[in-house]
Every structure is written in C-alpha cells, then in structure tokens.
Design an enzyme around this catalytic site. Sequence first.
Site, PDB file in Angstrom:
ATOM      1  N   GLY A   6      46.005  39.455  36.952  1.00 47.06           N
ATOM      2  CA  GLY A   6      46.915  38.947  37.824  1.00 47.06           C
ATOM      3  C   GLY A   6      47.781  38.215  38.738  1.00 47.06           C
ATOM      4  O   GLY A   6      47.313  37.390  39.401  1.00 47.06           O
ATOM      5  N   ARG A  88      46.334  41.346  37.488  1.00 45.01           N
ATOM      6  CA  ARG A  88      45.088  40.615  37.690  1.00 45.01           C
ATOM      7  C   ARG A  88      45.043  39.397  36.768  1.00 45.01           C
ATOM      8  O   ARG A  88      45.637  39.397  35.690  1.00 45.01           O
ATOM      9  CB  ARG A  88      43.912  41.534  37.373  1.00 45.01           C
ATOM     10  CG  ARG A  88      42.584  41.057  37.922  1.00 45.01           C
ATOM     11  CD  ARG A  88      41.503  42.033  37.486  1.00 45.01           C
ATOM     12  NE  ARG A  88      40.243  41.715  38.128  1.00 45.01           N
ATOM     13  CZ  ARG A  88      39.626  42.519  38.963  1.00 45.01           C
ATOM     14  NH1 ARG A  88      40.156  43.684  39.276  1.00 45.01           N
ATOM     15  NH2 ARG A  88      38.469  42.168  39.481  1.00 45.01           N
ATOM     16  N   HIS A  89      44.327  38.365  37.205  1.00 45.10           N
ATOM     17  CA  HIS A  89      44.211  37.177  36.355  1.00 45.10           C
ATOM     18  C   HIS A  89      43.380  37.485  35.124  1.00 45.10           C
ATOM     19  O   HIS A  89      42.726  38.522  35.030  1.00 45.10           O
ATOM     20  CB  HIS A  89      43.612  36.001  37.142  1.00 45.10           C
ATOM     21  CG  HIS A  89      42.240  36.265  37.678  1.00 45.10           C
ATOM     22  ND1 HIS A  89      41.139  36.414  36.880  1.00 45.10           N
ATOM     23  CD2 HIS A  89      41.801  36.409  38.945  1.00 45.10           C
ATOM     24  CE1 HIS A  89      40.070  36.624  37.616  1.00 45.10           C
ATOM     25  NE2 HIS A  89      40.449  36.640  38.882  1.00 45.10           N
ATOM     26  N   GLY A  90      43.387  36.583  34.155  1.00 42.60           N
ATOM     27  CA  GLY A  90      42.707  36.810  32.886  1.00 42.60           C
ATOM     28  C   GLY A  90      41.208  36.563  32.967  1.00 42.60           C
ATOM     29  O   GLY A  90      40.648  36.227  34.006  1.00 42.60           O
TER      30      GLY A  90
END
Length: 286
Positions: A6, A88-90
Amino acid sequence: MPRDPGRFLRAPLAPVAALAAALLSSLARCSLLESGDPVASALSPYFGTKTRYEDVNPGLLPNPEAPWRDPELLEGTCTPVQLVAVIRHGTRYPTAKQIRKLRQLHELLQARGRWGGRASATSGRDVGAVLADRPLWYADWMDGQLVEKGRQDMRQLALRLASLFPTLFCRENFGRLRLVTSSKHRCVDSGVAFLQGLWQHYNPGLPLPDVADMECGPPRINDKLMRFFDNCKKFLTEVERNATALYHVEAFKTGPEMQDILNKVAATLQVPINDLNAGLSQFLLQ
C-alpha cells in the site's frame, strides 16, 4: 476486490470519472519465494512477518493479473465515479530488527543438534529441523526494502484495477491519478511500481519513462497523513508513551492463552520453551 499492499490515491472529484488510490505505510510480507518451488512454498509461511497475499487470496497464484469481482457488483449496474483505495506496500525484505531476531531463532534451532530420520521439507514434520538446515541469507542492508516481487505485486495490482474499472483507469484519466505515500522507501517504491504498471498497460512495448515525467507525476509524500501515529500528540502522549494504556496488551502477553501458544510453538520447533523469550516469541507469532 482482494486487498493488496500500500498507498493513498486522491483526485479532485470530476463530473465523469475521478481517480483516487492510496498506498498506506504498513508492514507487509517479506517472503521472497515463488509458487513454482514446492519446497520453498512449504517453508515460506514460517519466514513471513505477516500473512502473504497469496495465502489470503489463492486466486492470485494461477493468474495474478486477473481481476476478482464481487458477484453483487455486476457490470452495467452502476457507474464508477471515483475510487479511493488504501493499499498496502508490496513484498519486502525483513527489517533489520526482524533480521536480528531471525538470526537468533536460526541459532536456537541449529543448537538443537542433529538427528537421523528427518522428514522432508514438504512433509510438514519436524519444521524446526528443516528451518535449521535452511541458509539464512538476509543482510542488515536489506532493512525492509521492497524486493522485485514487491514491485511485481504493485504492477499486477494496477492491471487488476484497470481491468475492474476500465472507465476510471483509462489512458485519458492517467493524468488525474494522485498517489499519496509515507516517506518509507518501500512505500514510495511501491507507488512508483504501481504507476509503472499502469503506464505499461497504456503503452505496451515502450521503454518506461522516469516517473517524474509521467502525466500523473510521482507519488506525493505526506507523513502527517500516512504516518499519523508519529505525529498525533494525543496518541503519543495518551497511548504510545503511557504504560497504563497498554495494560491489557501486556496482560495478554503473559496470560494463559499466550502461554498455550508458546507451548505449541516450542513443541513444533522442538526447542525448550524457556529459550523463547518474550521478544522472540512475539516475533514468531507476528
């Protein structure tokens, strides 16, 4: 639509279609393993600090670019006007703090000694022996950085969104897309990968330009919004720095439910429960 890694997308509301999405700073999975490796896949749940996206949504494994649509949201029944997403981030490496705890756990497992008749990595038996034999190659410099699989996560998410909402994620609206992110490198990099995925969707086969040269511009950093917990004085004073506010949290850590879990972890890994100190056991259960 399944929730993925995200940031914050924001666009001014327009008469026809305004785009918005957000990549929120947060911890994400740190497993680097590919689904094609059966041994790696059997071990990977033990090497992640959070649930992997593939475990939450197994449909991502056979076709990570195929969108999933809620049956109640059928095409033609509504016209999307604006999309705001908290993403959310990867996939990332473990943080430096997590890497130190992984080393501590690895040393604990290796100290158990060696016995004959070990089970295979895919059998599900004697997980501790399998983990002890696996090389721990994490280095301090990795410290939570986005890995290539994490960039792929975000590019594929962009393609799924473009397939789900073609009228919003059309080429004409690319310049109206707004991403807001925290200053964490993994979040900034995730936002860049998301935009790159969309750009490649619009311009197949062409070399990627610098994200600053794209019509929508690079992700905007806003820690006051995306890391509000670091900037909210009331939260910092009344919760974060207030020991009494976390009384029930500490009580749970030392309560019977947590003790039962620790007993199961110790039995699974075949290590003395006394060797699982509070910090390490918390890390194991994250």
